[in-house]
Scaffold this motif. Structure first.
Motif, short mmCIF file in Angstrom:
data_model
loop_
_atom_site.label_atom_id
_atom_site.label_comp_id
_atom_site.label_asym_id
_atom_site.label_seq_id
_atom_site.Cartn_x
_atom_site.Cartn_y
_atom_site.Cartn_z
N SER A 127 0.83 -1.19 0.00
CA SER A 127 0.00 0.00 0.00
C SER A 127 0.87 1.25 0.00
O SER A 127 1.55 1.53 0.98
CB SER A 127 -0.92 -0.01 1.23
OG SER A 127 -1.73 1.11 1.27
N ASP A 152 -1.09 -4.41 8.21
CA ASP A 152 -0.83 -3.07 7.69
C ASP A 152 -0.11 -2.22 8.73
O ASP A 152 -0.41 -2.30 9.93
CB ASP A 152 -2.14 -2.40 7.30
CG ASP A 152 -1.93 -1.00 6.75
OD1 ASP A 152 -1.23 -0.87 5.73
OD2 ASP A 152 -2.46 -0.04 7.34
N ALA A 167 -3.45 2.12 5.86
CA ALA A 167 -4.31 1.75 4.74
C ALA A 167 -5.50 2.67 4.58
O ALA A 167 -5.97 2.91 3.46
CB ALA A 167 -4.79 0.30 4.90
N ASP A 308 -5.25 3.78 -4.34
CA ASP A 308 -4.18 2.96 -3.76
C ASP A 308 -4.09 1.69 -4.58
O ASP A 308 -5.07 1.24 -5.18
CB ASP A 308 -4.50 2.64 -2.30
CG ASP A 308 -3.37 1.90 -1.57
OD1 ASP A 308 -2.23 1.93 -2.08
OD2 ASP A 308 -3.64 1.30 -0.52
N LEU A 310 -3.05 -2.00 -3.59
CA LEU A 310 -2.72 -2.83 -2.44
C LEU A 310 -3.10 -4.27 -2.71
O LEU A 310 -3.73 -4.58 -3.73
CB LEU A 310 -3.40 -2.31 -1.17
CG LEU A 310 -4.91 -2.51 -1.00
CD1 LEU A 310 -5.32 -2.14 0.44
CD2 LEU A 310 -5.74 -1.72 -1.99
#
Length: 328
Positions: A127, A152, A167, A308, A310
């Motif tokens: 991320s 995360d 995140a 993003d 991820l």
């Protein structure tokens, strides 16, 4: 500083972190001793076992403040397909932050065009996002807590020592609980594409730390069957946990679809995919990672959209009711 360097070490860290998580369940006492300035009475965390140690202590992964920037034309260390985080600075030259540095530092506190930003990258979730550091009239600076939630990175701000979920860009523990950082238009691109798009751009210079920059400390991670330091539910629809997805708000587009279609227009955005970017989490050297491609996200007027890229498991962990854009 100790940092995870190979698959065996990561699995060993998982066992240690699991024991730590069990000790922390239902109350934050373990963390209070290490974080005396953090207001643990204010939190959105319902179960403290969600917070795990990632191995390094607070600031064991050192964030970079006010990085040196050099002209892109004078940079000779980066290879064409290496990934960089791109921030198109308002009223200034675009800036690139090589992932080879973010792998070892995870947060860069920078300022340009009058905008203070936190450039962030969590290797375990892939991320990478750029946030505005201004919240309710205050300018914060961020460090790496050494803690994880759903694999995360948990960031912290140095002003209140509140914890933030990288995140989501949201405060989760402390005075800043519930506060949200503004996500700015930024994206991960290859070094070659950045230079071509921004010949007068700037790139972050190599930090003054003793690190083997250019080496990937997470070899073969994004080829793994399951994520490390994660015990949550896996994604639905048979999507591989470590499949890259493009997240815009609460929607996710799998890379498998984007590679096949190359351009998708729906839900108010156009997402384009083009080959030519190395995975930072594959080969031993970042530049030698397999080609995972470049993505851009734009609105109907052609403006870059905050987003993003991820792993699928992380999207499902933080947006369990999110919409999977599978096409067909």
């Amino acid at each position: 500083m100790r940092i995870i360097t190979n698959i065996a070490a990561i699995f060993a860290a998982m066992a240690i972190a699991g024991a730590v998580a069990g000790a922390a369940q239902a109350q934050p006492a373990r963390w209070q001793g290490q974080w005396p300035e953090t207001d643990f009475d204010r939190t959105s965390i319902a179960d403290w076992s969600e917070i795990m140690s990632g191995g390094p202590p607070k600031d064991g992964i050192p964030a970079i403040d006010a990085p040196r920037m050099i002209p892109a034309a004078s940079e000779t260390r980066l290879e064409a397909q290496e990934p960089v985080m791109v921030w198109p600075v308002p009223d200034g030259a675009a800036r690139a932050y090589p992932i080879r540095y973010l792998l070892w530092h995870e947060i860069v506190n920078d300022m340009a065009g009058g905008v203070p930003v936190a450039v962030t990258y969590c290797p375990l979730c892939n991320s990478g996002m750029v946030f505005d550091r201004r919240v309710a009239g205050a300018t914060l600076s961020f460090g790496v807590s050494g803690l994880l939630r759903a694999s995360d990175m948990v960031m912290y701000d140095r002003q209140t020592e509140s914890w933030w979920q990288q995140a989501t860009g949201t405060g989760i523990v402390g005075e800043m609980t519930g506060a949200e950082l503004d996500l700015l238009p930024a994206w991960m691109d290859s070094w070659e594409r950045f230079r071509a798009a921004y010949p007068d751009g700037l790139v972050m210079d190599e930090p003054d730390w003793s690190r083997d920059y250019g080496r990937n400390p997470y070899v073969s991670y994004d080829r793994s069957a399951k994520p490390f330091l994660y015990s949550g539910e896996m994604p639905p629809h048979g999507i591989a946990p470590l499949m890259r997805v493009v997240r815009v708000g609460e929607r996710a587009w799998p890379f498998s679809r984007l590679r096949e279609e190359e351009s998708v227009t729906e839900a108010g955005v156009t997402i384009s995919w083009e080959a030519g970017q190395a995975s930072a989490l594959d080969a031993r050297r970042v530049a030698e990672g397999r080609d995972v491609g470049n993505v851009r996200v734009r609105d109907a007027e052609g403006r870059d959209v905050p987003h993003d890229v991820l792993f699928a498991f992380a999207f499902h962990a933080f947006w369990p009711e999110g919409e999977w854009m599978l096409g067909g």
